[in-house]
Each structure stands twice: as C-alpha cells, then as structure tokens.
Design a protein around this motif. Structure first.
Motif, PDB file in Angstrom:
ATOM      1  N   LYS A  31     -13.340 -33.404  -2.212  1.00  0.00           N
ATOM      2  CA  LYS A  31     -13.975 -32.703  -1.088  1.00  0.00           C
ATOM      3  C   LYS A  31     -15.467 -33.030  -1.153  1.00  0.00           C
ATOM      4  O   LYS A  31     -15.972 -33.433  -2.204  1.00  0.00           O
ATOM      5  CB  LYS A  31     -13.806 -31.184  -1.251  1.00  0.00           C
ATOM      6  CG  LYS A  31     -12.368 -30.697  -1.188  1.00  0.00           C
ATOM      7  CD  LYS A  31     -12.097 -30.137   0.194  1.00  0.00           C
ATOM      8  CE  LYS A  31     -10.770 -29.431   0.341  1.00  0.00           C
ATOM      9  NZ  LYS A  31      -9.593 -30.024  -0.248  1.00  0.00           N
ATOM     10  N   CYS A  32     -16.162 -32.830  -0.048  1.00  0.00           N
ATOM     11  CA  CYS A  32     -17.606 -33.059  -0.070  1.00  0.00           C
ATOM     12  C   CYS A  32     -18.240 -32.078  -1.055  1.00  0.00           C
ATOM     13  O   CYS A  32     -18.033 -30.873  -0.939  1.00  0.00           O
ATOM     14  CB  CYS A  32     -18.199 -32.865   1.322  1.00  0.00           C
ATOM     15  SG  CYS A  32     -20.002 -32.901   1.310  1.00  0.00           S
ATOM     16  N   PRO A  33     -18.999 -32.577  -2.054  1.00  0.00           N
ATOM     17  CA  PRO A  33     -19.580 -31.685  -3.055  1.00  0.00           C
ATOM     18  C   PRO A  33     -20.608 -30.741  -2.434  1.00  0.00           C
ATOM     19  O   PRO A  33     -20.992 -29.747  -3.043  1.00  0.00           O
ATOM     20  CB  PRO A  33     -20.253 -32.643  -4.038  1.00  0.00           C
ATOM     21  CG  PRO A  33     -20.458 -33.901  -3.285  1.00  0.00           C
ATOM     22  CD  PRO A  33     -19.374 -33.972  -2.259  1.00  0.00           C
ATOM     23  N   ASP A  34     -21.021 -31.041  -1.240  1.00  0.00           N
ATOM     24  CA  ASP A  34     -22.067 -30.245  -0.622  1.00  0.00           C
ATOM     25  C   ASP A  34     -21.509 -29.140   0.264  1.00  0.00           C
ATOM     26  O   ASP A  34     -21.919 -27.996   0.170  1.00  0.00           O
ATOM     27  CB  ASP A  34     -22.958 -31.170   0.198  1.00  0.00           C
ATOM     28  CG  ASP A  34     -24.168 -30.450   0.707  1.00  0.00           C
ATOM     29  OD1 ASP A  34     -24.941 -29.992  -0.138  1.00  0.00           O
ATOM     30  OD2 ASP A  34     -24.316 -30.322   1.928  1.00  0.00           O
ATOM     31  N   CYS A  35     -20.544 -29.477   1.133  1.00  0.00           N
ATOM     32  CA  CYS A  35     -20.069 -28.479   2.096  1.00  0.00           C
ATOM     33  C   CYS A  35     -18.579 -28.202   1.951  1.00  0.00           C
ATOM     34  O   CYS A  35     -18.043 -27.337   2.633  1.00  0.00           O
ATOM     35  CB  CYS A  35     -20.372 -28.936   3.518  1.00  0.00           C
ATOM     36  SG  CYS A  35     -19.410 -30.360   4.030  1.00  0.00           S
ATOM     37  N   GLY A  36     -17.895 -28.937   1.082  1.00  0.00           N
ATOM     38  CA  GLY A  36     -16.480 -28.677   0.866  1.00  0.00           C
ATOM     39  C   GLY A  36     -15.558 -29.236   1.937  1.00  0.00           C
ATOM     40  O   GLY A  36     -14.351 -29.009   1.907  1.00  0.00           O
ATOM     41  N   ARG A  84     -16.753 -40.911   3.295  1.00  0.00           N
ATOM     42  CA  ARG A  84     -17.631 -40.063   4.099  1.00  0.00           C
ATOM     43  C   ARG A  84     -17.150 -38.627   4.177  1.00  0.00           C
ATOM     44  O   ARG A  84     -15.957 -38.367   4.197  1.00  0.00           O
ATOM     45  CB  ARG A  84     -17.706 -40.595   5.538  1.00  0.00           C
ATOM     46  CG  ARG A  84     -18.526 -41.816   5.658  1.00  0.00           C
ATOM     47  CD  ARG A  84     -18.477 -42.432   7.034  1.00  0.00           C
ATOM     48  NE  ARG A  84     -18.774 -43.845   6.893  1.00  0.00           N
ATOM     49  CZ  ARG A  84     -19.993 -44.310   6.671  1.00  0.00           C
ATOM     50  NH1 ARG A  84     -21.008 -43.484   6.635  1.00  0.00           N
ATOM     51  NH2 ARG A  84     -20.198 -45.591   6.496  1.00  0.00           N
ATOM     52  N   CYS A  85     -18.128 -37.721   4.289  1.00  0.00           N
ATOM     53  CA  CYS A  85     -17.830 -36.317   4.527  1.00  0.00           C
ATOM     54  C   CYS A  85     -17.632 -36.133   6.022  1.00  0.00           C
ATOM     55  O   CYS A  85     -18.378 -36.665   6.825  1.00  0.00           O
ATOM     56  CB  CYS A  85     -19.001 -35.465   4.036  1.00  0.00           C
ATOM     57  SG  CYS A  85     -18.993 -33.809   4.730  1.00  0.00           S
ATOM     58  N   THR A  86     -16.604 -35.367   6.398  1.00  0.00           N
ATOM     59  CA  THR A  86     -16.326 -35.155   7.822  1.00  0.00           C
ATOM     60  C   THR A  86     -17.026 -33.909   8.349  1.00  0.00           C
ATOM     61  O   THR A  86     -16.830 -33.512   9.482  1.00  0.00           O
ATOM     62  CB  THR A  86     -14.812 -34.993   8.056  1.00  0.00           C
ATOM     63  OG1 THR A  86     -14.362 -33.907   7.224  1.00  0.00           O
ATOM     64  CG2 THR A  86     -14.058 -36.251   7.695  1.00  0.00           C
ATOM     65  N   VAL A 135     -22.046 -29.060   9.735  1.00  0.00           N
ATOM     66  CA  VAL A 135     -21.923 -27.956   8.768  1.00  0.00           C
ATOM     67  C   VAL A 135     -22.323 -28.416   7.368  1.00  0.00           C
ATOM     68  O   VAL A 135     -22.439 -27.627   6.446  1.00  0.00           O
ATOM     69  CB  VAL A 135     -20.498 -27.340   8.708  1.00  0.00           C
ATOM     70  CG1 VAL A 135     -20.064 -26.878  10.077  1.00  0.00           C
ATOM     71  CG2 VAL A 135     -19.502 -28.307   8.097  1.00  0.00           C
ATOM     72  N   CYS A 136     -22.535 -29.728   7.213  1.00  0.00           N
ATOM     73  CA  CYS A 136     -22.858 -30.271   5.893  1.00  0.00           C
ATOM     74  C   CYS A 136     -24.382 -30.307   5.742  1.00  0.00           C
ATOM     75  O   CYS A 136     -25.059 -31.075   6.410  1.00  0.00           O
ATOM     76  CB  CYS A 136     -22.270 -31.671   5.770  1.00  0.00           C
ATOM     77  SG  CYS A 136     -22.481 -32.389   4.151  1.00  0.00           S
ATOM     78  N   SER A 137     -24.919 -29.447   4.874  1.00  0.00           N
ATOM     79  CA  SER A 137     -26.373 -29.300   4.830  1.00  0.00           C
ATOM     80  C   SER A 137     -27.075 -30.603   4.461  1.00  0.00           C
ATOM     81  O   SER A 137     -28.131 -30.909   4.993  1.00  0.00           O
ATOM     82  CB  SER A 137     -26.765 -28.194   3.858  1.00  0.00           C
ATOM     83  OG  SER A 137     -26.389 -28.554   2.554  1.00  0.00           O
ATOM     84  N   SER A 138     -26.481 -31.395   3.555  1.00  0.00           N
ATOM     85  CA  SER A 138     -27.126 -32.662   3.187  1.00  0.00           C
ATOM     86  C   SER A 138     -27.276 -33.552   4.404  1.00  0.00           C
ATOM     87  O   SER A 138     -28.316 -34.159   4.626  1.00  0.00           O
ATOM     88  CB  SER A 138     -26.301 -33.417   2.154  1.00  0.00           C
ATOM     89  OG  SER A 138     -26.237 -32.689   0.981  1.00  0.00           O
ATOM     90  N   GLN A 139     -26.194 -33.622   5.186  1.00  0.00           N
ATOM     91  CA  GLN A 139     -26.250 -34.483   6.365  1.00  0.00           C
ATOM     92  C   GLN A 139     -27.285 -33.976   7.347  1.00  0.00           C
ATOM     93  O   GLN A 139     -28.034 -34.749   7.931  1.00  0.00           O
ATOM     94  CB  GLN A 139     -24.883 -34.532   7.057  1.00  0.00           C
ATOM     95  CG  GLN A 139     -23.866 -35.339   6.296  1.00  0.00           C
ATOM     96  CD  GLN A 139     -22.564 -35.478   7.073  1.00  0.00           C
ATOM     97  OE1 GLN A 139     -22.548 -35.941   8.191  1.00  0.00           O
ATOM     98  NE2 GLN A 139     -21.478 -35.060   6.471  1.00  0.00           N
ATOM     99  N   VAL A 140     -27.319 -32.652   7.533  1.00  0.00           N
ATOM    100  CA  VAL A 140     -28.267 -32.084   8.485  1.00  0.00           C
ATOM    101  C   VAL A 140     -29.695 -32.356   8.021  1.00  0.00           C
ATOM    102  O   VAL A 140     -30.538 -32.811   8.794  1.00  0.00           O
ATOM    103  CB  VAL A 140     -28.034 -30.566   8.642  1.00  0.00           C
ATOM    104  CG1 VAL A 140     -29.112 -29.956   9.517  1.00  0.00           C
ATOM    105  CG2 VAL A 140     -26.662 -30.316   9.240  1.00  0.00           C
TER     106      VAL A 140
END
Ligand SMILES: [Zn+2]
Length: 710
Positions: free
Chosen positions: A429-434, A452-454, A458-463
């Motif tokens: 899972k994405c370690p940042d947002c799950g 890639r994280c989907t 909602v993914c703070s790193s991506q934001v």
C-alpha cells in the motif's frame, strides 16, 4: 527542475552494431541523434542531466560505431557533426570568434597509444622524435571564454554550443580568479582567455544548505550549482555564490602569443589567472600514465570535481598542422576517470512518493565522503532494482557517485551481511496514504517498473509535491513560498490546492487566520509573501501548463503547447474534444512536433479527471494569463476562432487552415459559442444554420479574402 521526455522508438537499440541491417541502422542513427540532442539540452541548457556520463558516452560510442560501419548513412543532424548543447533564451547570444570545441574521450591505455600513434602519423614524424604532451586536470565545471582588449575585460561568454554562447560579462567579473585588468603590458591588443568556472566542494555544501533552509531548489552536484550560479540574471547573486575560475589556454589573439602551450600557460598565470593544476609536461606514454595515476589517487583530496585529465600537444605549430575534426581537435584528448566509489552501510530504506504518485525507494546511508562530497542518500530506482541486487537494511554496500547523477548503490558486500538480516519487503500500500498501488501496463504488454500510488489528492506526499512543483522556478515562481512554507500552510489546512494560494490573502484579511502571529512569520514576511503571490498572477501560458504537473509535460513541452494553442480556453476546449480519438482535435495534438501520442494521451488523461479540470478552470479567475501572440506581430486575427464550411473556389481547406494559423487564428470543426467567424463556401452544410442560430459572424469567400488582405 526541467525535464525533456524521450519518446523515440528503441526497437533496434539492443542489436549489436555488427548485426544491424542498413534499414535498421538508419532508424538507429535517427533515434540516437534525437536522444543525444535531448540529453545535450538537459545537460547544457537546463544543467539537469538525466543520465550518467558513462551512459551518455555509450550512446555517443554506439552512434560512432554505426557511422563507421555505414559512412554513407551519416545523418545531417548527426551528433558527430555538432558540438552539442544549447543556449539559454535569457541571455544575449555571443558568437565565438574561434569555435570552442569539445574533446574526444579515451578510456584506457590503448586509447592513449592510439592517440600518440595518430599524432605521429599526422605529423609524419619518425618514431624517435619526442612528442611533448601537456597534461592537466579536466575540471567538471562550465567552460567560459573571457575577452580582453588592451588588457581590459570586455566580454565574458559561456561555451554554449561551441559556436555561440551566452553573454555573461557582468557575471564573470564577480568570479574569483578573473582579473578585470591584466598584469602585463606586452600582450596582444585582443586576447581571449579560456577556462572553467567551478564551485568548490565546501561552497557547494554550504549553498545547498542555505537553499534548503530558504525553501529553494537544491543542486545535484557542484557543476550544476556552478552553472546555475553563473547564469543568474542578477550578478549580485552570482557574486554571493563564491565561484572560481581556472584558466587553461588562450583562444583568439590579435597577434603572436606563444609557440608552446606550456610556456603560454605560465604567461597566462603571470597575467593574473589561476591555472588548473597539477599539470605536467610529459615526454612519453609512461610519464603520461604516471600523471594519470597520480591524479586518480589525488582526486578525492582535491576540493573541486574533475572528470578526467586532458592531454594536449605542446607545440602550437604542430597543433595547427594536424588541425581539427568537425567537433573536436585532433591534437588533444580527454582521458576519463573511473567513477568514484565508497563503502558504507544502508541504515534504512525509505519510500518517497513523487508528484505523479511514483514510489521511489531511497537508501539512507551512514554519511560517507565520496570524492569530496558527503553522501547520505542513494537512489534504489525501483523495486526490481532492490530485488535484483538483494539490497537490505543494514547491508554494507558500495556506493558510486558519477558526478552528475544521484549516487547509486553498485553492489552489496554479502560477506559483511549480518546473520539476522531480512529480505526487504516492498509495501503493498502507499506508505503515505494507504491507497492501493499499481504498476501500469505498457503498450509492450509488460508492466512499468515504476509503482504508483492511486491516492491522487488524498495522498499528502503527492499533494505537497504538486504544490511545490506549482510554485517552483519554472512554474508560477512564487518567491518565499518554498517547501517549508507549503508544508506549514498545508498542515494548517490553509493551502490544500492551487486555488488556496490565491485566496490566502483574503482569508488573512477577513481574520479567518492571522499568519503574522504564527511562529516564524512577521508583518514584513507576510507582506512580502502576498506581494510575490500577487505578482505571480500575471503568468505566461506555458508556465501555468508546466505548473499543473501533468505527467511527461516539462517546460519544453509546455512551451510547445502554448505556442500551438496560444490561448488557454481554446486549449482546454480542444483537449476535451480530444477525448474522442477519431476527432480532428486529437489528431492535432498528437501531430504537434515534439508531442506525439504518449504526451498527448497524458495531457488528455489529466483533464479527463474532473477535479483537475475544475481546478484549472477555477484558477483562471485568479490569474491574468499572458497568451501567445503570433511571432510577436499583432495580428487582428490573433486568437480568433474560425470554422470553414462548403467549398471555396480559391483555396483548399488545408490552405485556408494554414493561412489562418499563420495569422494567429485557429480553425476548429464545430460551431460553438466561442466561434468568431464561419467561412461559408458553396454548398454549405448544417453549420451555416447553426452559425445563424447562435449569431456567429458569417463570411463569404470574398469577404474572407478581403479580411485577409485588409
Ligand atoms: Zn499515497
């Protein structure tokens, strides 16, 4: 940072040169020319190489081998015929009086022997004659030329593409080791000194620390930071960066300067310059190799980066006699140094989530000094790489710094592995947002190596990465809003998306918050922040497109888009129509030179996402976008939207389209409320009625021709 995407077809890239058919060779030469030129632009123009020197050299070498096998297939744009690189748009251009060539490379003793044999042959010497060779370190910096008239500095320029560079006169004056006035009196009236601008290791480390603290972009290595510092539009900033200059030779001179390089170097030193040292006058191959080995040994104790040593013929008359190739002199050669390595321990393996959701594993290392630069991280590229090399937390590893790229883990020293070590397990899972993670299916049927994280927004790193990208130098360029500040506002839920940036001042005024009371902020810094946010509202179209952070869209691509569509509303309309792959709009975007289906699809995909589309449209109400006018000429048809129906007597459809586009207008297929004119030929279709219905101005062919001529 900049990026230029490479979208060439690599079908024959793995075929041995000896086995290439002629047809395949043509394809390969075309591909290599394109790939090398893109890497040149990334390297020279944006100071941001995407591959290591050795990978670059391998591309060059392959091109050379193919050309040697098929000399009749050498392409007009062959890398072997150009010196490479590019010139920044921001500085005035300067033509070099004599071209600043680059050097061809050798990698070992064989190469050196070949070089000496070749010189022998070209000079027609007998084998006993002594060939004096000047050896000197090759500084990994920015080549520069400085012109003096009657001993006064009158012009400084970068090497650029070898024939044309940038005017950096004001900047070169503040570089250490550049005299504004020369010491000697008996010198040629016009004299050009050539050398290398570089940054010392200490200054590099200090600069990156400050950049990071101020929320600004950090540099990958001393050469990039020297390039970035030298090409500041404000020379005061250059002055603060503490750059240095090594002189190594002279270029143009109005009369005689010297008959040997060795003596000339001493004279240059007396003029007030610092030479690239240690150098030596060698008389045979053994002396040269001893020098090379000495430099390899000394390398890590030098306080600047070198990427090789240079061997030059000492006698100038001999240099002149054997002359130049198209791209490099025959009388000099660069001997590359092996990449620098060190042994250290992987403390942990972290996963970084990028702007587009890519998960990149990074090894956090016990700090180690490799060639004068402190290394604390190394990229592990992707999961496959970890699996292939079986890299684990706690492992002792060999790391390599190739000068121009992020350090890498070369190998694990398995003999030093601890007994209780566990195989690294990549998160599911994405370690940042799950959120779920995926690897995209490529057109080849294989899965992309990147995971890639989907999670998207909602993914703070991506934001955070997207916000950082949005305000970055090539994006909206908002000073005072760096990584640190973005994170601060994000944690306070004040900046969650692009729009929030522009509403910050209003919310502060309405006392929803009081930023100047927050730790680290004061009246003045808040005032400055709003000032630079407001300044950024006037933005060129390409900057906004780049800032949105669409995958595969770097600055260069953003410029192509802006130049093609010229108007953002029109661009958005066209992209939406492009979702239909049969449409003219789709065909248009993928036909733009330098774009193609991969980038085109990525842009369409981005705006297919309602949130992205809505956000972009909302942004428009906060911004004053500077659209592109046609070649700077004010045309009354600029940005006007035309539709053509029926048959014209004097022009074909495509001629009409071309004519209009040349005048800055756009031609679309459907009538909408945005259409400015309908050109109606004979036998018009239903479009004529539609135009009448919504009050679009209708032009007969004659009226249209009159409009063109008026
Ligand atoms: Zn995520």
């Amino acid at each position: 940072m900049e990026e230029l995407m490479i979208t060439t077809n690599d079908k024959f890239g793995s075929i041995n040169v000896k086995k290439l058919s002629e047809r395949q060779a043509i394809q390969e030469l075309k591909r290599l020319a394109k790939v090398i030129s893109i890497h040149n632009i990334n390297y020279y123009k944006y100071s941001n190489p995407k591959i290591s020197d050795s990978e670059y050299d391998a591309l060059w070498n392959r091109n050379k081998l193919i050309e040697e096998r098929f000399p009749h297939l050498i392409q007009k744009d062959s890398p072997s015929l150009t010196v490479g690189s590019g010139v920044s748009d921001d500085f005035k251009k300067v033509k070099h009086i004599e071209p600043m060539l680059s050097l061809s490379n050798i990698f070992d003793e064989n190469g050196l022997n070949e070089f000496i044999t070749q010189v022998n042959k070209l000079l027609d010497l007998n084998n006993n004659e002594i060939i004096e060779i000047v050896t000197e370190p090759k500084i990994d910096g920015i080549s520069a030329s400085i012109l003096y008239e009657n001993g006064e500095l009158i012009l400084g320029s970068t090497r650029g593409n070898g024939f044309e560079g940038e005017d950096i006169t004001e900047n070169i004056k503040v570089v250490n080791g550049v005299p504004k006035k020369l010491n000697l009196n008996d010198i040629p009236e016009i004299l050009e000194i050539r050398g290398e601008v570089y940054m010392k290791h200490d200054d590099f480390a200090r600069l990156n620390k400050v950049q990071k603290k101020n929320g600004k972009q950090t540099y990958a290595n001393p050469r990039n930071s020297a390039a970035g510092s030298l090409r500041q539009l404000n020379p005061d900033i250059t002055a603060k960066r503490n750059l240095h200059f090594f002189a190594y030779t002279w270029g143009t001179s109005s009369n005689y300067f010297n008959s040997t390089l060795w003596e000339a170097r001493h004279k240059i030193e007396q003029l007030g310059f610092v030479l690239n040292q240690p150098s030596k006058l060698c008389r045979n191959v053994n002396e040269i190799l001893n020098y090379y080995n000495e430099i390899v040994e000394k390398r890590s104790s030098l306080d600047f980066d070198i990427d090789g040593v240079v061997y030059k013929l000492n006698r100038i008359d001999w240099q002149k006699k054997i002359g130049l190739r198209t791209r490099s002199p025959r009388w000099a050669v660069a001997h590359k140094l092996p990449a620098e390595k060190g042994v250290t321990v992987v403390d942990t393996i972290d996963i970084q989530v990028g702007r587009t959701g890519s998960l990149t594993p990074v090894a956090r290392l016990k700090p180690i000094n490799v060639g004068g630069v402190l290394i604390t991280n190394a990229t592990l590229h992707n999961f496959h790489e970890i699996q292939k090399k079986d890299i684990r937390e706690g492992d002792t590893v060999v790391v390599q710094r190739a000068g121009d790229v992020i350090p890498q883990v070369v190998e694990v020293l398995f003999s030093k592995r601890k007994k209780n070590s566990k195989k690294y397990v990549f998160p599911d899972k994405c370690p940042d947002c799950g959120s779920e993670i995926i690897s995209e299916l490529l057109s080849t049927g294989e899965h992309e190596k990147t995971i890639r994280c989907t999670g998207g927004i909602v993914c703070s790193s991506q934001v955070l990465e997207r916000l950082n990208h949005f305000v970055s130098l090539n994006g909206l360029n908002i000073e005072g809003l760096g990584e640190k500040q973005i994170k601060f506002f994000w944690q306070k839920s004040l900046i969650m998306n692009f729009i929030d940036i522009f509403e910050l001042e209003k919310r502060n005024r309405n006392k929803k918050i009081n930023i100047s009371n927050e730790p680290g902020w004061g009246e003045q810094s808040v005032f400055n922040l709003f000032k630079s946010i407001n300044k950024s509202r006037n933005v060129e179209m390409f900057r906004l497109i780049y800032a949105l952070g669409i995958r595969h869209v770097g600055v260069q691509t953003a410029k192509l888009i802006a130049n093609y569509y010229k108007n953002l509303d029109f661009f958005l309309d066209e992209i939406l129509s492009s979702q239909d792959k049969e449409s003219e709009s789709y065909n248009n975007i993928i036909s733009i030179e330098g774009i193609g289906p991969k980038i085109g699809d990525s842009i369409i995909e981005y705006f297919k996402n309602d949130k992205n589309l809505e956000l972009t449209k909302n942004l428009l109400s906060h911004l004053n976008i500077k659209h592109v006018s046609f070649e700077g000429v004010e045309s009354k048809l600029n940005n006007k939207i035309f539709v053509v129906t029926g048959t014209l007597q004097n022009m074909t459809r495509s001629q009409t389209k071309q004519t209009l586009e040349k005048m800055g207008a756009k031609v679309t297929s459907a009538i909408t409320s945005k259409t400015d004119f309908l050109i109606a030929g004979s036998n018009p279709g239903s479009k004529l009625q539609k135009a009448k219905d919504i009050n679009v101005k209708i032009l007969s062919e004659k009226e249209f021709l009159n409009l063109l001529e008026s």
